[in-house]
Design a protein around this motif. Structure first.
Motif, short mmCIF file in Angstrom:
data_model
loop_
_atom_site.label_atom_id
_atom_site.label_comp_id
_atom_site.label_asym_id
_atom_site.label_seq_id
_atom_site.Cartn_x
_atom_site.Cartn_y
_atom_site.Cartn_z
N ALA A 115 0.84 -1.24 0.06
CA ALA A 115 -0.18 0.08 0.12
C ALA A 115 0.88 1.21 0.25
O ALA A 115 0.44 2.36 -0.43
N ALA A 116 1.99 1.41 0.67
CA ALA A 116 3.05 2.37 0.73
C ALA A 116 3.43 2.62 -0.59
O ALA A 116 3.67 4.03 -0.87
N VAL A 117 3.90 1.74 -1.61
CA VAL A 117 4.30 2.04 -2.86
C VAL A 117 3.69 0.96 -3.77
O VAL A 117 4.39 0.12 -4.08
N PRO A 118 2.59 1.18 -4.18
CA PRO A 118 1.92 0.11 -5.19
C PRO A 118 2.66 -0.41 -6.45
O PRO A 118 2.58 -1.42 -6.68
N ALA A 119 3.34 0.52 -6.83
CA ALA A 119 4.12 0.32 -8.27
C ALA A 119 5.07 -0.73 -7.99
O ALA A 119 5.60 -1.31 -8.89
N LYS A 120 5.62 -0.74 -6.85
CA LYS A 120 6.57 -1.92 -6.52
C LYS A 120 6.01 -3.36 -6.68
O LYS A 120 6.86 -4.26 -6.94
N LEU A 121 4.88 -3.26 -6.53
CA LEU A 121 4.54 -4.87 -6.57
C LEU A 121 4.35 -5.22 -8.10
O LEU A 121 4.68 -6.23 -8.49
N ASP A 122 4.12 -4.38 -9.06
CA ASP A 122 4.43 -4.64 -10.52
C ASP A 122 5.67 -4.99 -10.62
O ASP A 122 5.92 -5.86 -11.50
N ALA A 123 6.67 -4.29 -9.93
CA ALA A 123 7.94 -4.67 -10.36
C ALA A 123 8.38 -5.92 -9.70
O ALA A 123 9.16 -6.58 -10.45
N TYR A 124 7.95 -6.39 -8.83
CA TYR A 124 7.99 -7.75 -8.26
C TYR A 124 7.46 -8.93 -9.21
O TYR A 124 8.13 -9.89 -9.59
N TYR A 125 6.20 -8.45 -9.71
CA TYR A 125 5.61 -9.53 -10.59
C TYR A 125 6.49 -9.67 -12.04
O TYR A 125 6.68 -10.77 -12.64
N THR A 126 6.88 -8.37 -12.28
CA THR A 126 7.82 -8.37 -13.50
C THR A 126 8.93 -9.12 -13.43
O THR A 126 9.51 -9.80 -14.46
N ALA A 127 9.78 -8.80 -12.35
CA ALA A 127 10.92 -9.45 -12.10
C ALA A 127 10.66 -11.15 -12.25
O ALA A 127 11.35 -11.97 -12.84
N LEU A 128 9.51 -11.70 -11.30
CA LEU A 128 9.44 -13.01 -11.45
C LEU A 128 9.17 -13.54 -12.74
O LEU A 128 9.34 -14.84 -13.29
N ALA A 129 8.34 -12.93 -13.57
CA ALA A 129 8.03 -13.07 -15.03
C ALA A 129 9.05 -13.36 -15.86
O ALA A 129 9.09 -14.04 -16.79
N SER A 130 10.15 -12.90 -15.56
CA SER A 130 11.31 -12.79 -16.36
C SER A 130 12.30 -13.90 -16.16
O SER A 130 13.29 -14.26 -17.05
N VAL A 131 12.13 -14.72 -14.95
CA VAL A 131 12.97 -16.00 -15.13
C VAL A 131 12.60 -17.07 -15.62
O VAL A 131 11.48 -17.31 -15.98
N ASP A 132 13.43 -17.87 -15.78
CA ASP A 132 13.11 -19.13 -16.56
C ASP A 132 12.77 -20.38 -15.45
O ASP A 132 13.36 -20.79 -14.76
N PRO A 133 11.32 -20.81 -15.71
CA PRO A 133 10.91 -21.45 -14.56
C PRO A 133 11.75 -22.96 -14.73
O PRO A 133 12.03 -23.66 -13.60
N ARG A 134 12.07 -23.43 -15.77
CA ARG A 134 12.80 -24.56 -15.77
C ARG A 134 14.19 -24.41 -15.08
O ARG A 134 14.61 -25.50 -14.31
N LEU A 135 15.00 -23.64 -15.28
CA LEU A 135 15.97 -23.33 -14.55
C LEU A 135 15.88 -23.35 -13.19
O LEU A 135 16.57 -23.95 -12.35
#
Length: 215
Positions: A115-135
């Motif tokens: 709630a303090a910085v909502p945009a950072k949650l977008d950054a959190y999911y962007t980071a996770l979406a960029s990893v290789d799940p198989r790796l």
């Protein structure tokens, strides 16, 4: 701590962020699967920076949990929230109030930080979406107590579901809590729990800084 609190300072390192999520992911993916800091530390100097970052994130998660649960704020809020939950559940409800008191402190700390910085949650999911799940799966399977072949599906589904946004709304939070209840084979929570969520949410938010300060 919960997902976002563990990762919030490392959002520029996607594999580290994924590592901080791994122990919590295992509680959903396979509750009998564990990954210990000692095993992860064997890979923190790996030549592949992705693997080293993932392993370091796992170590960070366990380190955070070690001091977080020793804070005075956590101990006091855990007792306070357990008492509030017990007040709206049946007197002989057993384990549910103490279990909820514990996880609500962690979940509502995430909610306060988001709630303090909502945009950072977008950054959190962007980071996770960029990893290789198989790796990620290959590395975790290498050091965990048992393997899973579900990682290529599980991580994209986690990113797509984006359930951390639900922590900000009481009704959606209750629905999420009931999913946890089903997963750990406890009885579902009644709608009466909604009557205490605003107050306990405020109680955790007021002590956010204390919860994030190591003893």
């Amino acid at each position: 701590m919960n997902y976002y609190a563990h990762a919030r300072l490392f959002l520029d390192d996607p594999y580290f962020v994924a590592g901080t999520a791994v122990p919590d992911w295992l509680s959903v993916l396979d509750r009998k699967m564990r990954v210990r800091s000692r095993a992860a530390q064997t890979l923190t100097s790996h030549a592949d920076g992705r693997i080293a970052g993932l392993a370091a994130g796992i170590v960070q998660h366990h380190h955070d949990d070690g001091w977080f649960h020793q804070t005075r704020a956590f101990a006091e809020l855990n007792l306070q929230l357990t008492a509030e939950v017990r007040r709206v559940l049946s007197p002989d409800d057993g384990f549910r109030p103490s279990f909820l008191g514990h996880i609500l402190v962690e979940i509502l700390l995430d909610a306060a930080l988001i709630a303090a910085v909502p945009a950072k949650l977008d950054a959190y999911y962007t980071a996770l979406a960029s990893v290789d799940p198989r790796l990620v799966g290959d590395v975790v399977n290498q050091i965990a107590t048992r393997p899973s072949d579900l990682w290529p599906v599980f991580i994209p589904n986690f990113c797509a579901e984006r359930f951390l946004y639900d922590y900000l709304e009481d009704a959606k939070l209750l629905a999420r809590l009931n999913r946890v209840m089903r997963r750990v084979q406890l009885q579902p929570l009644p709608d009466e729990l909604l009557t205490i969520l605003p107050a306990v949410r405020s109680a955790v938010a007021r002590r956010r800084d204390e919860l994030l300060t190591a003893p």
